[in-house]
Design an enzyme around this catalytic site. Sequence first.
Site, PDB file in Angstrom:
ATOM      1  N   HIS A 284       0.834  -1.219   0.000  1.00  0.00           N
ATOM      2  CA  HIS A 284       0.000   0.000   0.000  1.00  0.00           C
ATOM      3  C   HIS A 284       0.859   1.257   0.000  1.00  0.00           C
ATOM      4  CE1 HIS A 284      -3.318  -2.731   1.240  1.00  0.00           C
ATOM      5  NE2 HIS A 284      -2.356  -3.282   1.962  1.00  0.00           N
TER       6      HIS A 284
ATOM      7  N   SER B 292      14.326  22.230 -15.248  1.00  0.00           N
ATOM      8  CA  SER B 292      13.118  23.015 -15.483  1.00  0.00           C
ATOM      9  C   SER B 292      13.525  24.389 -15.980  1.00  0.00           C
ATOM     10  CB  SER B 292      12.325  23.149 -14.180  1.00  0.00           C
ATOM     11  OG  SER B 292      11.463  24.270 -14.259  1.00  0.00           O
TER      12      SER B 292
ATOM     13  N   LYS C 183      15.137  22.316  -9.891  1.00  0.00           N
ATOM     14  CA  LYS C 183      14.560  21.031 -10.293  1.00  0.00           C
ATOM     15  C   LYS C 183      15.513  20.156 -11.092  1.00  0.00           C
ATOM     16  CE  LYS C 183      10.696  19.859 -10.168  1.00  0.00           C
ATOM     17  NZ  LYS C 183       9.442  20.204 -10.828  1.00  0.00           N
TER      18      LYS C 183
ATOM     19  N   GLU D 195       9.541   9.062 -16.624  1.00  0.00           N
ATOM     20  CA  GLU D 195       8.148   9.451 -16.875  1.00  0.00           C
ATOM     21  C   GLU D 195       7.719   9.060 -18.287  1.00  0.00           C
ATOM     22  OE1 GLU D 195       7.280  13.596 -15.255  1.00  0.00           O
ATOM     23  OE2 GLU D 195       9.430  13.395 -14.971  1.00  0.00           O
TER      24      GLU D 195
END
Length: 439
Positions: A162, A283, A289, A296
Amino acid sequence: MSKEKITNTMWGGRFEDRPADIMQQINVSINVDKRLWRQDIRGSIAHAEMLGLQGIIPKKDSAAIVKGLKQVALEIERGEFVFREDLEDIHMNVEARLKEIIGDVAGRLHTARSRNDQVATDFRMWVREASQELFQLIETLQDTLEDLTEKHKNDVMPGFTHLQAAQPITLGVHLEAYAHMLNRDKTRLRDLAKRINKCPLGAAALAGTPYPIDRNYTAQALGFDRPMQNTLDAVSARDFAAEFLFACAQCGLNLSRLAEEIILWATPQFGFITLSDSWSTGSSIMPQKKNPDAAELVRGKTGRLIGNLIQMMTVLKGLPLAYNKDLQEDKEPVFDSYDTISLCLQAIKGMMETATFHTDKMLQSAEMGYTTATALADWLVMTLGLPFREAHHVTGAIVKMAERKGCKLEELALDEMKAVESRINDDIYRVLSVKKARK
Ligand code: ARG
């Protein structure tokens, strides 16, 4: 009949008008199926040789065709070949060029053959080769993961259920899980390559051919185990493509799960992993970043892989036997899935082999959240003979005590634990530290 109106010299015999522009656009497949050129020429060479050996066409014509086809191959290889949309597909492009090179003899090549068995044969060969290439690519990623498994076999991290810290495990065991998934993906490709390795050539349009062809010869020359027995099945079956697409989608799905973990682990909140600069992006607005874009994209591209499988199955659903032009839609998803999964496999490999694993942070994290509670309960069962349900309650009470005190389980005094269950002795400290994590 005005000849100049007819654009397609391959099948235009009974036609008086050229196809409408949109007809041509919807019909054309050369921009996709030119990727089959090697298989197409190889198939045609085997077919021409067989026609010569069987005396179906004169030996010298067979030899001229084979020689001409080799030249076509050379031209394509060298990038000199001009692919023509008005010639629809790869089969007619190759044959038209052959005719330019060797003259009318080229017209004998298509004896006892149809584009229906031709394309099914080409495509099976392509999928067979693609499966072998992906097999290798998966294996190299597996090697990377196995090296990391060995390197981190003693590095403790929290195992999750979980997405909550559950029990301490090792990073090695976590990574090994992916190596094992990939092993199934790999052997799935090997299994399907074997299953699909039957040759459709000789089925002709759908009903076979009256010429005394030798299907065993062509099957063998093209590396197939044997000819496909049922000619309708031979020209209309595309489950081989669907199987390949499933294998790609399933592999992508496994990579996507790993990609998701890379993404999570690379957050400052987890801090388990830092991707190398060469596998990250920045970024344009937030200078701090460092984004795991490749991971992704692997996760995102898995959507395409699943979509390609669905597309193929939807095209096949409800198609009557035998060949229908719908089947021309079979190649794009297969080529796209091959390209996509090849990229994903290499990207994951690149990210994994250059990443820094923060094993100190993983250990620290495993020490939070009482991940040894199950080990404590098991100790109560195995050492004191408590029924598991009771051990579970006792452990719950001990965890609650540690939580109230804000300490780790191993920081509790023996007397404090004895207050919950009097038979507990100091052997219990053996299982309370996460360092004893299962390997
Ligand atoms: N380009 C076609 C395909 O990929 C080749 C077969 C064409 N057959 C036909 N009967 N029109 O399916």
